[in-house]
Design an enzyme around this catalytic site. Structure first.
Site, PDB file in Angstrom:
ATOM      1  N   TYR A  53       0.846  -1.211   0.000  1.00 24.99           N
ATOM      2  CA  TYR A  53       0.000   0.000   0.000  1.00 24.99           C
ATOM      3  C   TYR A  53       0.876   1.254   0.000  1.00 24.99           C
ATOM      4  O   TYR A  53       1.886   1.294   0.697  1.00 24.99           O
ATOM      5  CB  TYR A  53      -0.895   0.036   1.242  1.00 24.99           C
ATOM      6  CG  TYR A  53      -2.329  -0.339   0.933  1.00 24.99           C
ATOM      7  CD1 TYR A  53      -3.038   0.348  -0.042  1.00 24.99           C
ATOM      8  CD2 TYR A  53      -2.959  -1.365   1.620  1.00 24.99           C
ATOM      9  CE1 TYR A  53      -4.348   0.003  -0.338  1.00 24.99           C
ATOM     10  CE2 TYR A  53      -4.272  -1.713   1.329  1.00 24.99           C
ATOM     11  CZ  TYR A  53      -4.964  -1.022   0.348  1.00 24.99           C
ATOM     12  OH  TYR A  53      -6.246  -1.350   0.058  1.00 24.99           O
ATOM     13  N   GLU A  55      -0.599   4.874  -0.370  1.00 24.98           N
ATOM     14  CA  GLU A  55      -1.374   6.116  -0.548  1.00 24.98           C
ATOM     15  C   GLU A  55      -0.477   7.346  -0.467  1.00 24.98           C
ATOM     16  O   GLU A  55       0.377   7.436   0.437  1.00 24.98           O
ATOM     17  CB  GLU A  55      -2.462   6.240   0.531  1.00 24.98           C
ATOM     18  CG  GLU A  55      -3.774   5.626   0.122  1.00 24.98           C
ATOM     19  CD  GLU A  55      -3.945   4.242   0.701  1.00 24.98           C
ATOM     20  OE1 GLU A  55      -2.911   3.570   0.920  1.00 24.98           O
ATOM     21  OE2 GLU A  55      -5.107   3.856   0.918  1.00 24.98           O
ATOM     22  N   ASP A 202      -8.329  13.159 -24.364  1.00 31.23           N
ATOM     23  CA  ASP A 202      -8.273  11.745 -23.995  1.00 31.23           C
ATOM     24  C   ASP A 202      -7.564  11.050 -25.163  1.00 31.23           C
ATOM     25  O   ASP A 202      -8.154  10.819 -26.212  1.00 31.23           O
ATOM     26  CB  ASP A 202      -9.709  11.225 -23.814  1.00 31.23           C
ATOM     27  CG  ASP A 202      -9.755   9.732 -23.554  1.00 31.23           C
ATOM     28  OD1 ASP A 202      -8.723   9.051 -23.717  1.00 31.23           O
ATOM     29  OD2 ASP A 202     -10.842   9.230 -23.203  1.00 31.23           O
ATOM     30  N   THR A 228      -5.202   5.662 -21.274  1.00 28.46           N
ATOM     31  CA  THR A 228      -4.953   4.342 -20.722  1.00 28.46           C
ATOM     32  C   THR A 228      -3.530   3.967 -21.131  1.00 28.46           C
ATOM     33  O   THR A 228      -2.905   4.644 -21.957  1.00 28.46           O
ATOM     34  CB  THR A 228      -5.928   3.291 -21.285  1.00 28.46           C
ATOM     35  OG1 THR A 228      -5.957   3.417 -22.697  1.00 28.46           O
ATOM     36  CG2 THR A 228      -7.320   3.448 -20.714  1.00 28.46           C
ATOM     37  N   LYS A 231      -3.260   0.177 -24.536  1.00 25.57           N
ATOM     38  CA  LYS A 231      -3.744   0.086 -25.918  1.00 25.57           C
ATOM     39  C   LYS A 231      -2.526   0.168 -26.850  1.00 25.57           C
ATOM     40  O   LYS A 231      -1.686  -0.716 -26.797  1.00 25.57           O
ATOM     41  CB  LYS A 231      -4.783   1.181 -26.177  1.00 25.57           C
ATOM     42  CG  LYS A 231      -6.053   1.021 -25.310  1.00 25.57           C
ATOM     43  CD  LYS A 231      -7.115   2.016 -25.700  1.00 25.57           C
ATOM     44  CE  LYS A 231      -8.442   1.767 -24.993  1.00 25.57           C
ATOM     45  NZ  LYS A 231      -8.560   2.488 -23.706  1.00 25.57           N
ATOM     46  N   ARG A 237      -2.560  -2.845 -17.927  1.00 28.96           N
ATOM     47  CA  ARG A 237      -3.869  -2.178 -17.843  1.00 28.96           C
ATOM     48  C   ARG A 237      -3.781  -1.096 -16.797  1.00 28.96           C
ATOM     49  O   ARG A 237      -3.556  -1.377 -15.618  1.00 28.96           O
ATOM     50  CB  ARG A 237      -4.957  -3.168 -17.430  1.00 28.96           C
ATOM     51  CG  ARG A 237      -5.223  -4.244 -18.428  1.00 28.96           C
ATOM     52  CD  ARG A 237      -6.569  -4.852 -18.203  1.00 28.96           C
ATOM     53  NE  ARG A 237      -7.583  -4.064 -18.861  1.00 28.96           N
ATOM     54  CZ  ARG A 237      -7.892  -4.182 -20.156  1.00 28.96           C
ATOM     55  NH1 ARG A 237      -7.278  -5.057 -20.913  1.00 28.96           N
ATOM     56  NH2 ARG A 237      -8.814  -3.426 -20.687  1.00 28.96           N
TER      57      ARG A 237
HETATM   58  N1  DSN Z   1     -13.003   0.057 -23.999  1.00 28.08           N
HETATM   59  C1  DSN Z   1     -12.161   0.958 -24.732  1.00 28.08           C
HETATM   60  C2  DSN Z   1     -12.244   0.726 -26.202  1.00 28.08           C
HETATM   61  O1  DSN Z   1     -12.379  -0.402 -26.586  1.00 28.08           O
HETATM   62  O2  DSN Z   1     -12.156   1.665 -26.972  1.00 28.08           O
HETATM   63  C3  DSN Z   1     -12.387   2.370 -24.383  1.00 28.08           C
HETATM   64  O3  DSN Z   1     -12.228   2.528 -23.026  1.00 28.08           O
END
Ligand code: DSN
Length: 426
Positions: A53, A55, A202, A228, A231, A237
């Site tokens: 942990y 924080e 984003d 994120t 991707k 993740r």
């Molecule tokens: N779930 C993602 C996507 O597939 O684009 C977006 O958060």
């Protein structure tokens, strides 16, 4: 990865993970938001750092025992700032959705009079957390949505500017989850500046392309940028927010203690590893190859009779209508999945079909490019997609395509898989 101890202790979960390994190895992953993390990323992500942990932030924690965690997070922050050229990085968001909420709450103070945000609508390719009504983001702020041009299906910056002048938002959100073209962040910044709004972006879908120089960066134009990390960036993740120095404190406070508790330290370490990979010349070549492959895949689909939205792709993603082959997107995606071609059904702009059974399918090239597939393979993948949709009621044809897909995938092992490779599923 070795599952020896897992198989001994919990063979039920061990067997399911082995099946998923096999599925990921032999199928063609075409979902544009997915990828294959490297073994190094997976090892960091599966490490004992999960036990701690922490924080707070480096050197300012609420728990002792941070001798190792602090330098891990500092390294992740330094690498994020260097890769993206940002003043400040917060690497703690659990994923993209909480990162977006944190970004909005940081930049629109609790007692602000103007809580209006202008974002891309879901039917035009925006994300739920860009204020769509079922998302909690819509509870706290007053959202309006811009769309795409009814004919070109591209962002129409003059129309967005007109809407912004009328709506007078405090924030404008750029970024998308189903938009196949380059986004002009400079143009968005001009619009935001004209109406006295802050631009936030984003960049979840394109973060890896930005890191690798294959898509213009939103960083110089945005007050803050969320993403994120799993991707196109090919990390674990997770989520991250990059911002200008003047917003650093507000962003940090919004993430912790505003929205989250302890950071996921194993993910932070894995993100640091991914960012190290993203800073290499190999990753730059990868990012460009993703874009080149996507363009080729769009062309192949059009040659095989499918209607590609905007007539092509210049990022990692292709959105196409399956209706010319007489199938809705859902029916087409299911046929593709049975043929070993993994995608998701998706609304297309101005879709006459409902969202649960829309007209389109969304695909992309990040994962196949990570396996080393190139331009010549994209022609083949486009042909398989068209054959699977056209042959959806012919089990022998679907089985034939699946066999061909498995054979090609076997020749291109994905990152993150070590020998011995998983056996084929029956
Ligand atoms: N779930 C993602 C996507 O597939 O684009 C977006 O958060």
């Amino acid at each position: 990865m070795s599952l020896n101890e897992l198989n001994r202790q919990d063979p039920a979960i061990g067997a399911l993970i082995a099946l998923e390994e096999s599925r990921q190895f032999y199928t063609a992953k075409l979902i544009p938001s997915e990828n294959y993390a490297s073994l190094a990323v997976l090892e960091a992500s599966g490490s004992v750092l999960t036990n701690k942990y922490s924080e707070g932030y480096p050197r300012k924690r609420y728990y002792e025992g941070q001798q190792v965690i602090d330098p891990v997070e500092e390294l992740a922050i330094a690498r994020a700032k260097a890769v993206f050229g940002a003043d400040h990085a917060n690497v703690q968001p659990y994923s993209g959705s909480p990162a977006n909420l944190a970004m909005y709450t940081a930049l629109i103070p609790r007692d602000a009079e103007n809580k209006r945000i202008l974002g891309l609508g879901l039917p035009a390719g925006g994300h739920l957390t860009h204020g769509w009504k079922v998302s909690a983001t819509s509870r706290f702020f007053d959202f309006a949505h811009y769309g795409v041009d009814p004919v070109s299906h591209r962002l129409d910056y003059a129309a967005i500017a007109a809407q912004a002048r009328e709506f007078k938002p405090a924030l404008i959100v750029a970024g998308a989850t189903a938009y196949p073209r380059v986004i002009d962040f400079a143009k968005f910044a001009e619009i935001a500046s004209e109406v006295g709004a802050l631009l936030v972006t984003d960049m979840a879908h394109i973060a890896g392309l930005v890191a690798g120089g294959a898509h213009p960066s939103p960083i110089p134009h945005s007050a803050a940028v969320s993403t994120t990390t799993h991707k196109t960036l090919r990390g674990p993740r997770g989520g991250m927010i990059l911002c200008r120095a003047e917003h650093a404190q507000a962003i940090d406070k919004a993430v912790f203690p505003g929205l989250q508790g302890g950071p996921h330290n194993h993910t932070t370490a894995a993100l640091a590893v991914a960012l190290h990979e993203a800073a290499t010349p190999e990753f730059r070549a990868y990012a460009q190859a993703v874009v080149d492959n996507s363009r080729a895949l769009a062309e192949s689909l059009m040659r095989h009779g499918l209607q590609v939205i905007t007539g092509g792709s210049d990022n990692h993603l292709v959105l196409f209508s399956t209706m010319p082959l007489g199938a809705t997107g859902k029916i087409a995606a299911k046929a593709m999945d049975a043929a070993g071609l993994e995608a998701n059904f998706n609304s297309i702009p101005f879709d006459p079909q409902p969202p649960m059974n829309p007209s389109g399918v969304r695909i992309g090239t990040p994962a196949l490019t990570s396996r080393g597939l190139g331009l010549a393979h994209m022609e083949q993948v486009g042909a398989w997609i068209a054959r699977a949709i056209a042959g959806r009621d012919d089990p022998a044809e679907i089985a034939r395509i699946r066999g061909e897909v498995y054979e090609l995938m076997e020749q291109f092992p994905p990152p993150g898989f070590a020998k011995p490779y998983p056996p084929r599923q029956p």
